[in-house]
Design an enzyme around this catalytic site. Structure first.
Site, PDB file in Angstrom:
ATOM      1  N   CYS A 125      -0.729  -0.181 -25.792  1.00  6.39           N
ATOM      2  CA  CYS A 125      -1.029   0.249 -24.417  1.00  6.39           C
ATOM      3  C   CYS A 125      -0.041  -0.307 -23.397  1.00  6.39           C
ATOM      4  O   CYS A 125      -0.243  -0.136 -22.198  1.00  6.39           O
ATOM      5  CB  CYS A 125      -2.450  -0.123 -24.033  1.00  6.39           C
TER       6      CYS A 125
ATOM      7  N   HIS B  18       0.824  -1.203   0.000  1.00  7.91           N
ATOM      8  CA  HIS B  18       0.000   0.000   0.000  1.00  7.91           C
ATOM      9  C   HIS B  18       0.859   1.254   0.000  1.00  7.91           C
ATOM     10  O   HIS B  18       0.504   2.264  -0.595  1.00  7.91           O
ATOM     11  CB  HIS B  18      -0.941  -0.025   1.205  1.00  7.91           C
TER      12      HIS B  18
ATOM     13  N   ASN C 284       3.800  -5.315 -22.708  1.00  9.32           N
ATOM     14  CA  ASN C 284       4.382  -5.914 -21.487  1.00  9.32           C
ATOM     15  C   ASN C 284       4.333  -7.435 -21.568  1.00  9.32           C
ATOM     16  O   ASN C 284       5.330  -8.113 -21.365  1.00  9.32           O
ATOM     17  CB  ASN C 284       3.633  -5.460 -20.235  1.00  9.32           C
ATOM     18  N   ASP C 285       3.148  -7.938 -21.836  1.00  8.27           N
ATOM     19  CA  ASP C 285       3.026  -9.395 -21.920  1.00  8.27           C
ATOM     20  C   ASP C 285       3.595  -9.932 -23.228  1.00  8.27           C
ATOM     21  O   ASP C 285       4.188 -11.008 -23.247  1.00  8.27           O
ATOM     22  CB  ASP C 285       1.561  -9.814 -21.763  1.00  8.27           C
TER      23      ASP C 285
ATOM     24  N   ARG D 180       8.110 -11.269 -16.530  1.00  6.64           N
ATOM     25  CA  ARG D 180       8.266  -9.813 -16.440  1.00  6.64           C
ATOM     26  C   ARG D 180       8.534  -9.326 -15.020  1.00  6.64           C
ATOM     27  O   ARG D 180       8.924  -8.185 -14.809  1.00  6.64           O
ATOM     28  CB  ARG D 180       7.051  -9.090 -17.041  1.00  6.64           C
TER      29      ARG D 180
ATOM     30  N   ARG E 128     -11.142  -2.802 -20.170  1.00 15.58           N
ATOM     31  CA  ARG E 128     -10.724  -4.179 -20.380  1.00 15.58           C
ATOM     32  C   ARG E 128     -11.474  -5.079 -19.403  1.00 15.58           C
ATOM     33  O   ARG E 128     -11.611  -4.725 -18.228  1.00 15.58           O
ATOM     34  CB  ARG E 128      -9.219  -4.281 -20.146  1.00 15.58           C
TER      35      ARG E 128
ATOM     36  N   ARG F 163      -7.778  -0.695 -16.605  1.00 18.62           N
ATOM     37  CA  ARG F 163      -7.508  -2.017 -16.027  1.00 18.62           C
ATOM     38  C   ARG F 163      -8.551  -2.264 -14.930  1.00 18.62           C
ATOM     39  O   ARG F 163      -8.336  -1.936 -13.767  1.00 18.62           O
ATOM     40  CB  ARG F 163      -6.108  -2.073 -15.423  1.00 18.62           C
TER      41      ARG F 163
ATOM     42  N   GLU G  15      -1.286  -9.707 -27.056  1.00 14.14           N
ATOM     43  CA  GLU G  15      -0.214  -9.859 -26.063  1.00 14.14           C
ATOM     44  C   GLU G  15       0.307 -11.288 -25.979  1.00 14.14           C
ATOM     45  O   GLU G  15       1.292 -11.560 -25.309  1.00 14.14           O
ATOM     46  CB  GLU G  15      -0.645  -9.339 -24.685  1.00 14.14           C
TER      47      GLU G  15
HETATM   48  C1  PEP Z   1       0.399  -5.478 -21.364  1.00 23.11           C
HETATM   49  O1  PEP Z   1       0.508  -6.684 -21.153  1.00 23.11           O
HETATM   50  O2  PEP Z   1       1.194  -4.829 -22.067  1.00 23.11           O
HETATM   51  C2  PEP Z   1      -0.702  -4.715 -20.754  1.00 23.11           C
HETATM   52  C3  PEP Z   1      -0.934  -3.468 -21.072  1.00 23.11           C
HETATM   53  O3  PEP Z   1      -1.442  -5.331 -19.810  1.00 23.11           O
HETATM   54  P1  PEP Z   1      -0.973  -5.575 -18.302  1.00 23.11           P
HETATM   55  O4  PEP Z   1       0.298  -4.826 -18.090  1.00 23.11           O
HETATM   56  O5  PEP Z   1      -2.103  -5.076 -17.463  1.00 23.11           O
HETATM   57  O6  PEP Z   1      -0.812  -7.050 -18.265  1.00 23.11           O
HETATM   58 MG    MG Z   2      -1.136  -7.818 -20.298  1.00 18.78          MG
END
Ligand code: PEP
Ligand code: MG
Length: 762
Positions: A682, A366, A634-635, A645, A509, A473, A611
């Site tokens: 994104c 937190h 990211n994924d 990650r 999402r 999100r 992703e």
């Molecule tokens: C991603 O995977 O790039 C993404 C935007 O989703 P998250 O980071 O919430 O998994």
């Molecule tokens: Mg993702």
């Protein structure tokens, strides 16, 4: 062997100060292995030598005196080869070099092994014997295993050594400790270590004969704590998102008589006094939380302990704040604690707080969530660094990389101050153009959207000129609750966002939990969570969760046209078909309800997150089934490179600038344009100056990012030319690795006078 190893490692780890730790290590090894000597040499890179730092068996007066060149003697050879060397009769070896200071004339058998941490040679550990013999395989295995385990401890001990005034270490140790980035930003300031005045962990339990009095005492203390916690959350001011303030609601719930209270009063009835009863109940609660597998729930143990220490302070009739602090908090204070809690932050004089360092905790804590919302840099999870040694030290905190530099030397200080000044100056310049459109010098217009989650309305506030939310999100409000939110609760949340910005697209999402995003009330235990039950896989298996959420979104969009629904973690076309079917079903239900009240329900746009690498090869087919794509870099990076990650051990391999990732991204935008389907990026890459420029060069025109990156990216776009970026692209795509890619883009940023972004930890 394992138990012995563990015992040695644990014992050494508990000794503050580099030299005493190493001396103890040498002694324990000599004793355990029944050898005639054990010695430890550490690498001094400045002088290219290995310095004898500890020995049990050789002449101790040689400590810090014997310095063996990297390419000298057997010790140097072990370091050079980075592998163990086991020699029967050392003086006969061609690389043997005599060092009279160590007094090793009587020794023949030699075994040495390198100590390596994160690919770096930290030193060499050796054992010697007076007889002529080859060390056994078991002995060799022991030393090698010990050296691998001790690497981390030595790295930590070195850090402690830097701060230990009694240490005579002359080695140029690394003074920086790596933690986890908790909140972005840079700060240089003085560490102020906080701890609680009363800690349950220190309390000795006692019995009572006056149970009624103890119940009264407990209840009064809880009431007082309740008022104190409420005023703390007021301290945080109105500027914070409601969801962040919800952290304090958790405290309220714990204070509720039906929660902790009932069990504590039960213990009092068993004749324990109020404080002891609290300890007995809380110890078992905290142990249950700490033993949970998921990191978010583990963090909740911190909240319970912090709150209970506050109650204890009141039971003990403690005056003033329950926290022990210096009366003189400096203007540039860096709050340091074993576990920084949200109330500690709220209690700290706001104008003086420059950064936060929490020895334990992660970016789920937190305190980290709160720090991000307050815009204060934070580093979490520093591991085995003793708090007492940090107090009053000057620290440089880099919330971008998670690095903390201790007591920086003058030249480093100057550099850090320069970085902070650059960041500040850059900030001013970026702010001054924040309201200007995101258009390159040669007229290419970009659409910049926000990634939201904590408080979408507040995040939108920071993007007044922006085009909307590119990724909401929805799992974050789910994660901040103790149970699944009802359809009505979700409706209210979504409606407030959709109706506040009716002319801007809002991409919501569907629930993306699983993987690293657990729900406390829906525990999932898997061997391989990132390849397991997450995102759409989970919600399609639970259509009731999916339908409630989609219905809430659709109800919230009645009369509005801005709802976009995005499906996470899609890997097969059948998932899209199934999700489309459920959305259609929910649409008809909600439409019927809307018609009854003479309202209109517009069809939302449906999109798919790209992703999982598999979907890249079926884009043309998928394009026919949905209205837009959103690339989750990211994924996508994690799955393309097979790199977790969130795993710091492989963090150096995780890079969205890996040319294979970039080639995949280039292919996605080309196919999307060919299919005439809108595509947004994104993932984090879109919010990094270098990443955004590469994406623009490829042809992406919509980028969605964290609110704090928006202004910076807006400014970067306004200061570059699309024709120049396009010209760089072939060179970027043919690079062999991420470093070369970064070099090309950094060079371009320098030429364009935007180099400050690179230096200020962009
Ligand atoms: C991603 O995977 O790039 C993404 C935007 O989703 P998250 O980071 O919430 O998994
Ligand atoms: Mg993702």
């Amino acid at each position: 062997m394992l138990t012995t190893l563990k015992r040695i490692v644990q014992e050494v780890n508990q000794i503050p100060g580099l030299e005493p730790a190493l001396a103890r290590l040498a002694m324990l090894v000599r004793e355990t292995m029944k050898v005639d000597s054990c010695s430890i040499y550490l690498a001094d890179y400045k002088n290219q030598v290995l310095v004898l730092k500890a020995t049990d068996g050789l002449d101790k007066t040689a400590i810090n005196q014997v310095k063996i060149g990297f390419n000298e003697g057997l010790i140097g050879l072990v370091g050079q080869r980075e592998e163990p060397l086991n020699i029967e009769n050392a003086p006969l070896h061609p690389r043997f070099k005599h060092y009279p200071e160590v007094n090793e004339d009587a020794f023949f058998a030699f075994i040495g092994t390198p100590i390596i941490h994160q690919r770096k040679l930290l030193g060499v550990m050796s054992m010697q014997q007076k007889s002529i013999r080859r060390f056994s395989e078991d002995e060799e295995a022991f030393l090698v295993t010990l050296a691998t385990q001790i690497g981390l401890e030595i790295a930590n001990a070195e850090i402690r050594g830097v701060l230990d005034v009694n240490s005579e270490t002359t080695i140029d140790t690394h003074k920086s400790i790596n933690g986890v980035p908790g909140a972005p930003g840079l700060a240089l300031g003085q560490a102020v270590v906080l701890n609680m005045k009363h800690e349950l962990s220190q309390l000795i339990v006692r019995k009572t004969t006056d149970q009624q009095k103890e119940v009264e005492r407990y209840r009064q203390a809880v009431e007082l704590t309740r008022t104190q916690v409420a005023s703390l959350s007021d301290n945080l001011g109105d500027s914070l998102p409601e969801d962040v303030k919800a952290i304090f609601q958790l405290y309220e719930q714990l204070l509720d008589a039906n929660s902790l209270g009932r069990e504590v009063e039960q213990k009092i009835r068993e004749c324990w006094d109020a404080a002891s009863s609290l300890k007995l109940v809380v110890d078992s609660y905290a142990a249950r939380f700490a033993a949970m597998e998921d990191p978010y729930m583990q963090e909740r143990a911190v909240d319970i302990i912090d709150l209970s220490n506050r109650i204890l302070h009141n039971i003990m009739n403690g005056s003033g704040s329950p926290i022990n602090t210096d009366t003189n908090i400096p203007q540039n204070a860096i709050l340091v604690a074993r576990e920084v809690s949200a109330p500690m932050l709220a209690e700290f004089p706001a104008g003086k707080l420059k950064a936060i360092v929490s020895i334990q905790g992660s970016n789920n804590s937190h305190a980290a969530i709160l720090a991000r919302a307050m815009g204060v840099p934070a580093v979490m999870g520093l591991g085995g660094v003793p708090l007492s040694l940090l107090n009053h030290q000057e620290l440089f905190v880099d919330g971008y990389s998670g690095q903390v530099v201790l007591a920086p030397e003058e030249y480093a200080r100057t550099e850090f101050l320069q970085l902070i000044a650059e960041e500040e100056a850059l900030h001013q310049r970026i702010e001054s153009e924040a309201e200007q459109p995101a258009k390159t010098e040669d007229g290419c217009e970009m659409t910049l959207l926000v990634n939201a989650g904590l408080s979408a309305n507040l995040e939108m506030e920071q993007n007044k000129q922006g085009a909307g939310v590119g990724l909401y999100r929805t799992e974050i409000p789910f994660m901040l609750r103790e149970r699944f939110p009802s359809e009505q609760e979700q409706f209210e949340l979504y409606h407030s966002l959709l109706s506040a910005h009716p002319d801007k697209e809002m991409t919501m999402r569907t629930l993306d939990v699983g993987g690293d995003k657990p729900l406390s009330y829906f525990p999932i235990s898997e061997e391989n969570p990132f390849l397991g039950w997450r995102g759409i896989r989970l919600t399609l298996d639970h259509p009731e969760i999916f339908l409630v959420q989609v219905r809430a979104m659709l109800r919230a969009s009645i009369g509005l046209t801005n709802l976009h629904i995005l499906l996470p973690m899609v890997s097969t076309i059948s998932e899209i078909d199934e999700a489309n079917r459920l959305i259609k079903q929910a649409f008809h239900e909600v439409k019927e309800e809307a018609v009854k009240t003479n309202k209109v329900l517009f069809k939302p746009a449906i999109g798919v997150m790209l992703e999982v690498p598999a979907v890249i090869f079926q884009l043309e087919q998928i394009a026919k089934k949905v209205d837009f794509f959103s690339v989750g870099t990211n994924d996508l990076t994690q799955y393309l490179l097979a790199v977790d990650r969130n795993n710091s051990r492989v963090a150096q391999l995780y890079s969205s600038y890996h040319p294979s990732v970039l080639i995949a991204l280039n292919q996605i935008v080309q196919t999307s344009n060919f299919c005439k389907i809108p595509v947004t990026v994104c993932g984090e890459l879109a919010g990094e100056p270098s990443g955004a420029l590469i994406l623009i060069a490829m042809g992406y025109r919509k980028l969605s990012m964290n609110a704090h990156s928006l202004r910076k990216i807006n400014w970067v776009i306004r200061n570059v030319a699309i024709c120049e970026l396009e010209a760089l692209l072939p060179q970027i795509l043919s690079c062999s690795g991420p470093d070369q890619v970064k070099e090309i883009v950094d060079q371009y940023l320098e030429i364009r006078g935007l180099g400050g972004l690179v230096r200020a930890g962009s």
